[in-house]
Design a protein around this motif. Structure first.
Motif, PDB file in Angstrom:
ATOM      1  N   MET A  86     -11.549 106.415  54.423  1.00  0.00           N
ATOM      2  CA  MET A  86     -11.923 105.401  55.281  1.00  0.00           C
ATOM      3  C   MET A  86     -13.541 104.853  54.787  1.00  0.00           C
ATOM      4  SD  MET A  86     -10.435 103.598  57.387  1.00  0.00           S
ATOM      5  CE  MET A  86     -10.624 102.742  58.695  1.00  0.00           C
ATOM      6  N   LYS A  87     -14.179 105.898  54.451  1.00  0.00           N
ATOM      7  CA  LYS A  87     -15.701 105.656  54.005  1.00  0.00           C
ATOM      8  C   LYS A  87     -15.564 104.532  52.997  1.00  0.00           C
ATOM      9  CE  LYS A  87     -20.049 107.504  52.470  1.00  0.00           C
ATOM     10  NZ  LYS A  87     -20.556 108.853  52.200  1.00  0.00           N
ATOM     11  N   GLU A  88     -14.797 104.709  52.067  1.00  0.00           N
ATOM     12  CA  GLU A  88     -14.608 103.735  50.783  1.00  0.00           C
ATOM     13  C   GLU A  88     -14.358 102.219  51.187  1.00  0.00           C
ATOM     14  OE1 GLU A  88     -12.685 106.663  51.214  1.00  0.00           O
ATOM     15  OE2 GLU A  88     -13.805 107.902  49.958  1.00  0.00           O
ATOM     16  N   PHE A  89     -13.709 102.016  52.151  1.00  0.00           N
ATOM     17  CA  PHE A  89     -13.252 100.866  52.611  1.00  0.00           C
ATOM     18  C   PHE A  89     -14.667 100.148  53.316  1.00  0.00           C
ATOM     19  CE2 PHE A  89      -9.042 102.747  52.384  1.00  0.00           C
ATOM     20  CZ  PHE A  89      -8.460 101.797  51.588  1.00  0.00           C
ATOM     21  N   THR A  90     -15.401 100.911  53.951  1.00  0.00           N
ATOM     22  CA  THR A  90     -16.572 100.488  54.684  1.00  0.00           C
ATOM     23  C   THR A  90     -17.330 100.086  53.665  1.00  0.00           C
ATOM     24  OG1 THR A  90     -16.098 101.922  56.386  1.00  0.00           O
ATOM     25  CG2 THR A  90     -18.513 101.154  56.280  1.00  0.00           C
ATOM     26  N   ILE A  91     -17.841 100.865  52.567  1.00  0.00           N
ATOM     27  CA  ILE A  91     -18.665 100.502  51.523  1.00  0.00           C
ATOM     28  C   ILE A  91     -18.151  99.338  50.914  1.00  0.00           C
ATOM     29  CG2 ILE A  91     -19.545 101.162  49.152  1.00  0.00           C
ATOM     30  CD1 ILE A  91     -19.003 104.083  50.253  1.00  0.00           C
ATOM     31  N   ILE A  92     -17.014  98.959  50.650  1.00  0.00           N
ATOM     32  CA  ILE A  92     -16.522  97.725  49.947  1.00  0.00           C
ATOM     33  C   ILE A  92     -16.774  96.678  51.092  1.00  0.00           C
ATOM     34  CG2 ILE A  92     -14.607  96.350  49.064  1.00  0.00           C
ATOM     35  CD1 ILE A  92     -13.566  99.110  47.887  1.00  0.00           C
ATOM     36  N   ASN A  93     -16.489  96.774  52.208  1.00  0.00           N
ATOM     37  CA  ASN A  93     -16.713  95.680  53.353  1.00  0.00           C
ATOM     38  C   ASN A  93     -18.294  95.408  53.176  1.00  0.00           C
ATOM     39  OD1 ASN A  93     -14.112  95.435  53.922  1.00  0.00           O
ATOM     40  ND2 ASN A  93     -14.237  96.742  55.456  1.00  0.00           N
ATOM     41  N   ARG A  94     -19.093  96.357  53.031  1.00  0.00           N
ATOM     42  CA  ARG A  94     -20.587  96.083  53.217  1.00  0.00           C
ATOM     43  C   ARG A  94     -20.943  95.349  51.945  1.00  0.00           C
ATOM     44  NH1 ARG A  94     -22.810 102.057  53.836  1.00  0.00           N
ATOM     45  NH2 ARG A  94     -24.742 100.771  52.781  1.00  0.00           N
ATOM     46  N   CYS A  95     -20.363  95.642  50.716  1.00  0.00           N
ATOM     47  CA  CYS A  95     -20.565  94.837  49.631  1.00  0.00           C
ATOM     48  C   CYS A  95     -20.344  93.331  49.745  1.00  0.00           C
ATOM     49  CB  CYS A  95     -19.810  95.377  48.143  1.00  0.00           C
ATOM     50  SG  CYS A  95     -20.380  96.960  47.539  1.00  0.00           S
ATOM     51  N   LEU A  96     -18.906  93.151  50.300  1.00  0.00           N
ATOM     52  CA  LEU A  96     -18.643  91.615  50.519  1.00  0.00           C
ATOM     53  C   LEU A  96     -19.403  91.200  51.651  1.00  0.00           C
ATOM     54  CD1 LEU A  96     -14.797  92.716  51.149  1.00  0.00           C
ATOM     55  CD2 LEU A  96     -15.660  91.207  49.182  1.00  0.00           C
ATOM     56  N   GLY A  97     -19.926  91.704  52.636  1.00  0.00           N
ATOM     57  CA  GLY A  97     -20.946  91.297  53.436  1.00  0.00           C
ATOM     58  C   GLY A  97     -22.227  90.772  52.619  1.00  0.00           C
TER      59      GLY A  97
ATOM     60  N   MET B 244     -16.323  88.274  42.368  1.00  0.00           N
ATOM     61  CA  MET B 244     -16.658  89.140  42.996  1.00  0.00           C
ATOM     62  C   MET B 244     -15.758  89.735  44.072  1.00  0.00           C
ATOM     63  SD  MET B 244     -18.693  90.823  41.158  1.00  0.00           S
ATOM     64  CE  MET B 244     -18.731  92.252  42.117  1.00  0.00           C
ATOM     65  N   GLU B 245     -15.561  88.919  44.998  1.00  0.00           N
ATOM     66  CA  GLU B 245     -14.535  89.051  46.133  1.00  0.00           C
ATOM     67  C   GLU B 245     -13.296  89.676  45.591  1.00  0.00           C
ATOM     68  OE1 GLU B 245     -14.809  85.518  48.891  1.00  0.00           O
ATOM     69  OE2 GLU B 245     -16.662  86.174  49.381  1.00  0.00           O
ATOM     70  N   ASN B 246     -12.791  88.945  44.695  1.00  0.00           N
ATOM     71  CA  ASN B 246     -11.375  89.037  43.969  1.00  0.00           C
ATOM     72  C   ASN B 246     -11.395  90.495  43.603  1.00  0.00           C
ATOM     73  OD1 ASN B 246      -8.706  88.650  43.469  1.00  0.00           O
ATOM     74  ND2 ASN B 246      -9.380  87.965  41.203  1.00  0.00           N
TER      75      ASN B 246
ATOM     76  N   LEU C 135     -13.408  92.948  44.141  1.00  0.00           N
ATOM     77  CA  LEU C 135     -13.728  93.973  45.045  1.00  0.00           C
ATOM     78  C   LEU C 135     -12.388  94.325  46.047  1.00  0.00           C
ATOM     79  CD1 LEU C 135     -17.303  92.962  46.424  1.00  0.00           C
ATOM     80  CD2 LEU C 135     -16.501  95.264  45.224  1.00  0.00           C
ATOM     81  N   ILE C 136     -11.695  93.304  46.120  1.00  0.00           N
ATOM     82  CA  ILE C 136     -10.449  93.407  47.002  1.00  0.00           C
ATOM     83  C   ILE C 136      -9.349  94.149  46.140  1.00  0.00           C
ATOM     84  CG2 ILE C 136      -8.307  91.999  47.939  1.00  0.00           C
ATOM     85  CD1 ILE C 136     -10.411  90.014  48.871  1.00  0.00           C
ATOM     86  N   GLY C 137      -9.399  93.968  44.966  1.00  0.00           N
ATOM     87  CA  GLY C 137      -8.328  94.676  44.076  1.00  0.00           C
ATOM     88  C   GLY C 137      -8.884  96.225  44.004  1.00  0.00           C
ATOM     89  N   ILE C 138     -10.123  96.428  44.223  1.00  0.00           N
ATOM     90  CA  ILE C 138     -10.398  98.004  44.387  1.00  0.00           C
ATOM     91  C   ILE C 138      -9.857  98.413  45.521  1.00  0.00           C
ATOM     92  CG2 ILE C 138     -12.489  99.542  44.626  1.00  0.00           C
ATOM     93  CD1 ILE C 138     -13.816  97.954  42.550  1.00  0.00           C
ATOM     94  N   LYS C 139      -9.959  97.766  46.799  1.00  0.00           N
ATOM     95  CA  LYS C 139      -9.475  98.297  48.014  1.00  0.00           C
ATOM     96  C   LYS C 139      -7.714  98.325  47.858  1.00  0.00           C
ATOM     97  CE  LYS C 139     -11.833  96.168  51.750  1.00  0.00           C
ATOM     98  NZ  LYS C 139     -11.687  95.065  52.791  1.00  0.00           N
ATOM     99  N   VAL C 140      -7.279  97.641  46.961  1.00  0.00           N
ATOM    100  CA  VAL C 140      -5.818  97.525  46.982  1.00  0.00           C
ATOM    101  C   VAL C 140      -5.616  98.989  46.162  1.00  0.00           C
ATOM    102  CG1 VAL C 140      -3.888  96.817  45.559  1.00  0.00           C
ATOM    103  CG2 VAL C 140      -5.022  95.367  46.873  1.00  0.00           C
ATOM    104  N   LEU C 141      -6.255  99.331  44.909  1.00  0.00           N
ATOM    105  CA  LEU C 141      -6.169 100.638  44.201  1.00  0.00           C
ATOM    106  C   LEU C 141      -6.443 101.694  45.165  1.00  0.00           C
ATOM    107  CD1 LEU C 141      -7.892  99.734  40.732  1.00  0.00           C
ATOM    108  CD2 LEU C 141      -5.521 100.045  41.267  1.00  0.00           C
ATOM    109  N   LEU C 142      -7.351 101.755  46.132  1.00  0.00           N
ATOM    110  CA  LEU C 142      -7.666 102.948  46.991  1.00  0.00           C
ATOM    111  C   LEU C 142      -6.532 103.007  47.813  1.00  0.00           C
ATOM    112  CD1 LEU C 142     -11.198 102.279  47.897  1.00  0.00           C
ATOM    113  CD2 LEU C 142     -10.319 104.113  46.786  1.00  0.00           C
ATOM    114  N   LEU C 143      -5.603 101.846  48.341  1.00  0.00           N
ATOM    115  CA  LEU C 143      -4.581 102.124  49.078  1.00  0.00           C
ATOM    116  C   LEU C 143      -3.362 102.667  48.327  1.00  0.00           C
ATOM    117  CD1 LEU C 143      -4.688  98.748  50.829  1.00  0.00           C
ATOM    118  CD2 LEU C 143      -4.608 100.956  51.896  1.00  0.00           C
ATOM    119  N   VAL C 144      -3.510 102.376  46.879  1.00  0.00           N
ATOM    120  CA  VAL C 144      -2.327 103.090  46.374  1.00  0.00           C
ATOM    121  C   VAL C 144      -2.245 104.632  45.981  1.00  0.00           C
ATOM    122  CG1 VAL C 144      -1.307 102.798  43.843  1.00  0.00           C
ATOM    123  CG2 VAL C 144      -2.047 100.674  45.131  1.00  0.00           C
ATOM    124  N   ASP C 145      -3.365 105.078  46.520  1.00  0.00           N
ATOM    125  CA  ASP C 145      -3.606 106.767  46.489  1.00  0.00           C
ATOM    126  C   ASP C 145      -4.510 107.212  45.324  1.00  0.00           C
ATOM    127  OD1 ASP C 145      -3.163 108.947  47.979  1.00  0.00           O
ATOM    128  OD2 ASP C 145      -1.283 109.395  47.005  1.00  0.00           O
TER     129      ASP C 145
END
Length: 92
Positions: free
Chosen positions: A1-12, A27-29, A31-41
């Protein structure tokens, strides 16, 4: 969950910066791609250090304290995505 918080802070940071809109969208695109990769395990523990480094890089670019500028940041995120994708293919 910490990973998503870091990406959200970057987006902010990006949202409140004075970077040109096309670079922000790119950049937003990415970063969202990285979020998707984190979801994929992708191994989140392995990604955390990279994400903290990414946050520092985004902060430097958004505050104007980065010599590389936005192009260096885009390259940084693309390299991160490539490493994460390689882990998916190799089951790191």
């Amino acid at each position: 969950m910490k990973e998503f918080t870091i990406i959200n802070r970057c987006l902010g940071l990006l949202k409140s910066s004075k970077i040109d809109i096309l670079t922000k969208l790119r950049m937003e695109n990415l970063l969202i791609g990285i979020k998707v990769l984190l979801l994929v395990d992708v191994d989140e523990k392995a990604a955390t250090g990279d994400l903290e480094e990414l946050y520092c890089h985004v902060n430097e670019v958004c505050t104007g304290n980065c010599l590389e500028g936005t192009n260096g940041l885009v390259d940084h995120v693309r390299k991160m995505q490539s490493r994460m994708l390689a882990c998916l293919d190799l089951n790191c």
